[in-house]
Design an enzyme around this catalytic site. Sequence first.
Site, PDB file in Angstrom:
ATOM      1  N   HIS A  36       0.790  -1.028   0.022  1.00  0.00           N
ATOM      2  CA  HIS A  36       0.002  -0.023  -0.119  1.00  0.00           C
ATOM      3  C   HIS A  36       0.893   1.375  -0.029  1.00  0.00           C
ATOM      4  CE1 HIS A  36      -4.043  -1.721   1.214  1.00  0.00           C
ATOM      5  NE2 HIS A  36      -3.513  -2.541   0.715  1.00  0.00           N
ATOM      6  N   ASP A  89       2.515 -20.737  -2.243  1.00  0.00           N
ATOM      7  CA  ASP A  89       1.912 -22.037  -2.367  1.00  0.00           C
ATOM      8  C   ASP A  89       1.143 -21.782  -3.655  1.00  0.00           C
ATOM      9  OD1 ASP A  89       0.709 -24.343  -2.256  1.00  0.00           O
ATOM     10  OD2 ASP A  89      -0.188 -24.032  -0.189  1.00  0.00           O
ATOM     11  N   HIS A  95      -1.307 -14.299  -1.532  1.00  0.00           N
ATOM     12  CA  HIS A  95      -2.759 -14.558  -1.512  1.00  0.00           C
ATOM     13  C   HIS A  95      -2.922 -15.999  -1.069  1.00  0.00           C
ATOM     14  CE1 HIS A  95      -5.177 -10.941  -3.522  1.00  0.00           C
ATOM     15  NE2 HIS A  95      -4.249 -10.458  -2.323  1.00  0.00           N
TER      16      HIS A  95
END
Length: 373
Positions: free
Chosen positions: A68, A221, A196
């Site tokens: 951000h 992953d 994510h």
Amino acid sequence: MRFISLLSILHGAAFIAAIPTTPTRRDDGNDTNPKCDVYKDVLSTIQTTVFENVCGDEALDVLRIAFHDAIGFSPALNKSGQWGGGGADGSIMKFSDEELLIDQNVGLDTSIIRLKAIALQFVDISYGDFIYYAAAVATRMCSGPRMKFWHGRPAPIAASPPGLIPDPSDSVTKILDRMADAGFTPEELIDLLASHSLAVQEDVDLTIPFTPLDSTPTVLDTQFYVETLLEGTMWPGNGSNPGEAMSPFPDEFRLQSDHLLARDDRTACYWQSFIEDESVLGPRFAKAMEKMSLVGQDVDSLIDCSHMVPDSVAAASVRGPHLPAGKSLADIEASCKDRPFPTISADSGPQTSIPKPPRGNDGDDGDGAADDD
């Protein structure tokens, strides 16, 4: 909305899991600049005081803060004569009173206040340096790759303007255009979205927190890239919310932006490449994260203190790409037109259901919303 992210990172929090060992400072003699020595104390402080030696909520919040902060940069605004932000300069911390009012920064106030108080203890490093060193350490705490760290960012001069942080409800075109303005290719965005694979949403649908299918504590992953392509069949929780897409499982939350990017012609084949070759994930993520940490900065004026990033940690074993139990390749919405979807096997047993994580250990009284301290 809190989701690490990356579209607002991209809006992020973490699934809390212990790491088998605490990473230690790397010192291989490649860089002996004495200005790097301050990070010996910084490392000890953030590992124990901030992260409490686990890959948890604070570690993932730091990654979200880093994104951000960096993405608040627009050469297009600067070219038009407006202030386009300073990029990876720590303005989100220095000017937190202004930047925390931006909608996409909701949920970061507690972490920003805590980190700012700690950063002030180290007068020899800027807010920007503190944030991106903490992000490099957080990545290692969560068994991610070791990435480069550069010291010497100047102090931020002003808050980043609103409207520069992508939102999960944005169209793919809007997201890609915003990232391109900040200097990122569509492929680099998909690289960053590896974060994510370890995230939860907390502010979109309070009735349905997200739990990864595999509880392995890792920030990277390839399974995330598989499961995002499963056909959505239901609205978990209380139903559709802005920025949410239908899910293939009860109790699993899916970001609309992830859903669309996985299926868009401009990004679908690159998305699929992570499933075809899982070994590319770590190197690509590390490279994209380093680039993010240098947005708006002159690297020639910085000092390479990468040897102060923790060395390797004992990571838990991570399975390769696979289909959840009860699903088949027919459930995959393969969107790459250039080549077939790879053949991957499904787990045995009944269809996987995602249980809601236990409540009550983080200030939550069981109603789905965290209590105020």
